[in-house]
Design a protein around this motif. Sequence first.
Motif, PDB file in Angstrom:
ATOM      1  N   VAL A  83     -24.778 -31.511  15.554  1.00  0.00           N
ATOM      2  CA  VAL A  83     -23.863 -32.656  15.418  1.00  0.00           C
ATOM      3  C   VAL A  83     -22.450 -32.165  15.746  1.00  0.00           C
ATOM      4  N   ILE A  84     -21.871 -32.818  16.759  1.00  0.00           N
ATOM      5  CA  ILE A  84     -20.552 -32.397  17.265  1.00  0.00           C
ATOM      6  C   ILE A  84     -19.509 -33.437  16.850  1.00  0.00           C
ATOM      7  N   ARG A 127     -18.488 -38.395  15.540  1.00  0.00           N
ATOM      8  CA  ARG A 127     -19.616 -37.455  15.519  1.00  0.00           C
ATOM      9  C   ARG A 127     -20.739 -37.906  16.455  1.00  0.00           C
ATOM     10  N   TRP A 128     -21.232 -36.959  17.222  1.00  0.00           N
ATOM     11  CA  TRP A 128     -22.320 -37.197  18.163  1.00  0.00           C
ATOM     12  C   TRP A 128     -23.418 -36.166  17.909  1.00  0.00           C
ATOM     13  N   ARG A 129     -24.677 -36.628  17.881  1.00  0.00           N
ATOM     14  CA  ARG A 129     -25.778 -35.666  17.770  1.00  0.00           C
ATOM     15  C   ARG A 129     -26.346 -35.401  19.164  1.00  0.00           C
ATOM     16  N   LEU A 130     -26.246 -34.141  19.582  1.00  0.00           N
ATOM     17  CA  LEU A 130     -26.832 -33.735  20.862  1.00  0.00           C
ATOM     18  C   LEU A 130     -28.166 -33.067  20.561  1.00  0.00           C
ATOM     19  N   THR A 131     -29.236 -33.657  21.107  1.00  0.00           N
ATOM     20  CA  THR A 131     -30.573 -33.091  20.942  1.00  0.00           C
ATOM     21  C   THR A 131     -31.107 -32.833  22.333  1.00  0.00           C
ATOM     22  N   ALA A 132     -31.320 -31.565  22.652  1.00  0.00           N
ATOM     23  CA  ALA A 132     -31.746 -31.255  24.022  1.00  0.00           C
ATOM     24  C   ALA A 132     -32.878 -30.252  24.019  1.00  0.00           C
ATOM     25  N   GLU A 191     -26.303 -39.198  20.787  1.00  0.00           N
ATOM     26  CA  GLU A 191     -26.061 -40.488  20.141  1.00  0.00           C
ATOM     27  C   GLU A 191     -25.040 -40.357  19.024  1.00  0.00           C
ATOM     28  N   PRO A 192     -24.325 -41.457  18.725  1.00  0.00           N
ATOM     29  CA  PRO A 192     -23.403 -41.405  17.583  1.00  0.00           C
ATOM     30  C   PRO A 192     -24.171 -41.031  16.322  1.00  0.00           C
ATOM     31  N   SER A 193     -23.540 -40.290  15.420  1.00  0.00           N
ATOM     32  CA  SER A 193     -24.251 -39.818  14.237  1.00  0.00           C
ATOM     33  C   SER A 193     -23.376 -39.970  13.002  1.00  0.00           C
ATOM     34  N   PRO A 241     -23.186 -34.983   8.728  1.00  0.00           N
ATOM     35  CA  PRO A 241     -22.026 -34.103   8.727  1.00  0.00           C
ATOM     36  C   PRO A 241     -21.968 -33.273  10.014  1.00  0.00           C
ATOM     37  N   ALA A 242     -20.753 -32.948  10.430  1.00  0.00           N
ATOM     38  CA  ALA A 242     -20.586 -32.202  11.692  1.00  0.00           C
ATOM     39  C   ALA A 242     -21.012 -30.746  11.526  1.00  0.00           C
ATOM     40  N   ASP A 243     -21.693 -30.212  12.537  1.00  0.00           N
ATOM     41  CA  ASP A 243     -21.984 -28.770  12.590  1.00  0.00           C
ATOM     42  C   ASP A 243     -20.835 -28.028  13.261  1.00  0.00           C
TER      43      ASP A 243
END
Length: 407
Positions: A319-320, A333-338, A346-348, A351-353
């Motif tokens: 989560v960025i 916050r955006w969750r990048l799943t790759a 996607e927006p999340s 909590p941010a990592d």
Amino acid sequence: MSLSLRPVAETEWPDWISLDEEAFGNAIPPHRAELYRRNTEFGRSLGAFDGDLLVGVTAVCSLTMAVPGGPIPVGGVTAVGVLPSHRRRGVLSALMTRQFSDLHEGGEAVAALHASEAVIYGRYGYGRAADGLSVRIPTAGAVFTRHAPADPALRLRVVRPADARDVFERVHAAVLDRRPGLYARTPARWDAVLSDEDSDRGEGALRAVVAEDDEGPRGYALFRMKASWDEHDVPDGELRLRDLFALDPAAYALLWRHVLDRDLVSHVTAVRPGDDPLIHLLADPRALRARWADELWFRLVHVGRALPARRYSAPVDVVIEVEDATCPWNAGRWRLTAGTSDARCEPSADPADVTLPVSALGAAYLGGRPLEALRAAGLARESRPGALRELSVAMSWEPAPWSGLIF
Ligand SMILES: CC(C)(COP(=O)(O)OP(=O)(O)OC[C@H]1O[C@@H](n2cnc3c(N)ncnc32)[C@H](O)[C@@H]1OP(=O)(O)O)[C@@H](O)C(=O)NCCC(=O)NCCS
């Protein structure tokens, strides 16, 4: 000053050229101005007018540019200039802000540019994504190692650049997706690359050589050469390399060997990618005198569309928290799943990592900028230990990014 913004009409081209000449302090020869005009997409230009006077300009080129995983549409920002009488009054800021909102509404998810000065664009969220290695190679010491690839089927053919354009176009198109940052050249772009009028010949006439075998071309080098002799009458010519592209390592080595072996040339100069295989071809890598310069700047205009548009070197789930004052739609916050073959962003509400300014994502987008180094410089933070390294490794890519030609 009452500033209004709108596209510049093609009929206003003379005003554009005078503004450009004033801003950059140069004189553009008529045939160069014509090439510039033909490379301009007027519908994607943006002028700033003080009353009727054009006081600032920028434009976008619709590029197809390689990023990690393959080519995508990229908005190539170009032709940025402000009339000296109107500088430092917010004209560039107004142009940049409008350009981002235009791109966000219907354009590319990422923008790229070459900067005249490195201090200008960071404030607008651009990150330094690719470096150019500016090299000067004295030819006397440029011996290759014994492991340099060779193929006896290969031969060289000296060509007139204008006669071999189709070869250049085919080779360039074939290697395009091998290196992030390379972009497809339109016919008008090739016209500019191959222009060789008297006023283009400050570094000598344009010359070219093709590497080929019985099956056809496998690479080419395009360069300018200027002969000179030093005070002792020793040849001291310079070869300024423009393009050197090849389909395979043996053709690549042969073309480099050729430009280093041209008679009467004491040194070869070029701007190359930071991982140019030449570094490993030279028996004495110190023969290559080099300095770094920023080459491409990248801006994520739409984080949610930009991050899934490239591929990743390793799986990542992070989560960025993105900081972005200029494009507020990115902030949050955006969750990048790759995985290695697909990605989602996607927006999340989690909590941010990691927390990053959008410029850090731009710098890392092409795979050549480790995020750990940006953290050490105070540009990135992590709340979950190890998260930044995971993102950094996933975003890294080989080979190093490089565009090879200013747009
Ligand atoms: C670079 C240029 C476009 C800036 O335009 P401008 O209208 O003067 O810029 P702005 O007034 O909007 O400046 C916005 C901010 O950037 C800063 N800035 C702009 N150009 C800068 C520069 N060259 N060096 C340092 N800071 C600069 C301003 O000081 C201002 O800072 P602030 O917000 O803290 O006050 C203009 O000076 C120019 O045309 N330069 C010559 C041509 C050129 O280099 N073009 C860029 C090609 S990539």
